[in-house]
Design an enzyme around this catalytic site. Structure first.
Site, PDB file in Angstrom:
ATOM      1  N   GLY A 166       0.837  -1.277   0.071  1.00 21.48           N
ATOM      2  CA  GLY A 166      -0.019  -0.045  -0.121  1.00 21.48           C
ATOM      3  C   GLY A 166       0.976   1.301  -0.129  1.00 21.48           C
ATOM      4  O   GLY A 166       1.714   1.436  -0.660  1.00 21.48           O
TER       5      GLY A 166
ATOM      6  N   TYR B 233     -11.557   2.837  14.752  1.00 21.99           N
ATOM      7  CA  TYR B 233     -10.349   3.608  13.737  1.00 21.99           C
ATOM      8  C   TYR B 233     -10.370   4.976  13.683  1.00 21.99           C
ATOM      9  O   TYR B 233      -9.279   5.641  13.823  1.00 21.99           O
ATOM     10  CB  TYR B 233     -10.831   2.921  12.139  1.00 21.99           C
ATOM     11  CG  TYR B 233      -9.836   3.537  11.225  1.00 21.99           C
ATOM     12  CD1 TYR B 233      -8.422   3.009  11.138  1.00 21.99           C
ATOM     13  CD2 TYR B 233     -10.365   4.713  10.341  1.00 21.99           C
ATOM     14  CE1 TYR B 233      -7.661   3.732  10.302  1.00 21.99           C
ATOM     15  CE2 TYR B 233      -9.577   5.258   9.412  1.00 21.99           C
ATOM     16  CZ  TYR B 233      -8.273   4.881   9.356  1.00 21.99           C
ATOM     17  OH  TYR B 233      -7.052   5.293   8.260  1.00 21.99           O
TER      18      TYR B 233
END
Length: 319
Positions: A64, A209
């Site tokens: 990523g 998150y």
């Protein structure tokens, strides 16, 4: 009826006077200076930079955005120490990079691993010019590490400890930069901000998150305050919505409008390496310029309290 020249000059002068503050603000922003925007890539925003002789540490280098940050910084001449959860993943990622990249093992849920990683980097005996805290997870269910909500541990607490252990190396650099990857999603943190009285995640884990991203922003803010008077800086960066392996636990997400990893790595690379950000500290950037923040992420008292709590939770490992 024709407008007299004197009147035209007057109207033009008045218009320019009105626009002057706006134009000045635009000229002062890194985005305006470089002509970069949401579609810019990490290679584009670092083109022409010579990072030879500089050392970067990038966490989560094996995929990523982390891999792209490592790849581009190495391409520009930096020696990049890329961390991954296993030695195999780190070696494989670093082997795909053009330039100098050294793998290191870092498991952010295991504080012994964090200390071992920091110790290895310290023994290289070089200043750390760029410390990019990129690694992270997004969970779709409630998970804990030693009674603490797991995303808080991985995304914030492990990086807090790593940065603390490497801070002397960052200060030794001519202009050391700590770059913490945050998110605009910090605005969705649970009511009240950091859940100091319930870090287990009970009752708020669905926003875990966002909670961890708020912690990232507050950590960077307090670190910037503590670095005042030194050559080192700390900034938080939002890469925008990027579809990467971090979403493996919650589905694909973001849809067709997601940015590529090349675009998502652009602002982190810019803040880590570009001369335009020399001396800039305590900011939250997206698309190369200061971005909107929640009142919690700019709360200096909350940032200081988070630092104290983080120190208490990692005290046995701080050295």
């Amino acid at each position: 009826m024709p407008v007299a020249p004197t009147r035209r000059r007057f109207v033009k002068a008045a218009l320019l006077a009105t626009l002057a503050p706006v134009l000045a603000r635009a000229a002062d922003t890194p985005a305006a200076a470089g002509g970069f925007g949401p579609q810019s890539t990490a290679e584009e925003v670092t083109r022409g930079l010579d990072l030879a002789g500089r050392t970067a540490v990038v966490t989560g280098c094996n995929s990523g955005i982390g891999f792209e940050i490592m790849r581009v910084l190495a391409l520009r001449g930096a020696h990049v120490i890329g961390t991954a959860r296993t030695a195999e993943k780190g070696r494989e990622a670093c082997g795909r990079v053009q330039g100098r990249a050294t793998p290191a093992v870092l498991e952010l849920t295991d504080f012994d691993s964090v200390v071992a990683c920091a110790t290895r980097i310290e023994r290289m005996d070089v200043p750390v010019d760029m410390l990019v805290c990129n690694a992270g997870i997004v969970l779709g269910e409630h998970q804990q590490v030693d009674g603490l909500e797991k995303q808080f541990v991985v995304n914030h607490l492990g990086h807090f400890l790593l940065t603390h252990r490497l801070l002397d190396r960052v200060r030794e650099a001519p202009q050391g930069r700590v770059v913490v990857l945050g998110s605009g999603d910090h605005r969705r943190a649970p009511p009240g901000g950091i859940q100091f009285d319930s870090l287990s995640g009970e009752g708020w884990h669905a926003r875990g998150y966002s909670h961890s991203k708020l912690a990232n922003g507050l950590f960077s803010l307090e670190l910037a305050r503590r670095l005042r008077g030194t050559r080192a800086t700390s900034n938080c960066v939002s890469p925008g919505h990027v579809r990467t392996n971090i979403l493996r636990n919650v589905g694909n997400g973001y849809g067709k409008n997601a940015r590529t990893v090349h675009q998502g790595a652009a602002t982190p690379c810019y803040v880590a390496a570009h001369p335009a950000l020399a001396g800039a500290s305590g900011g939250f950037y997206r698309d190369f310029e200061p971005a909107e923040q929640s009142e919690h992420q700019t709360d200096a008292a909350m940032a200081a309290r988070l630092w104290a709590v983080s120190e208490a939770l990692t005290r046995a490992y701080l050295g």
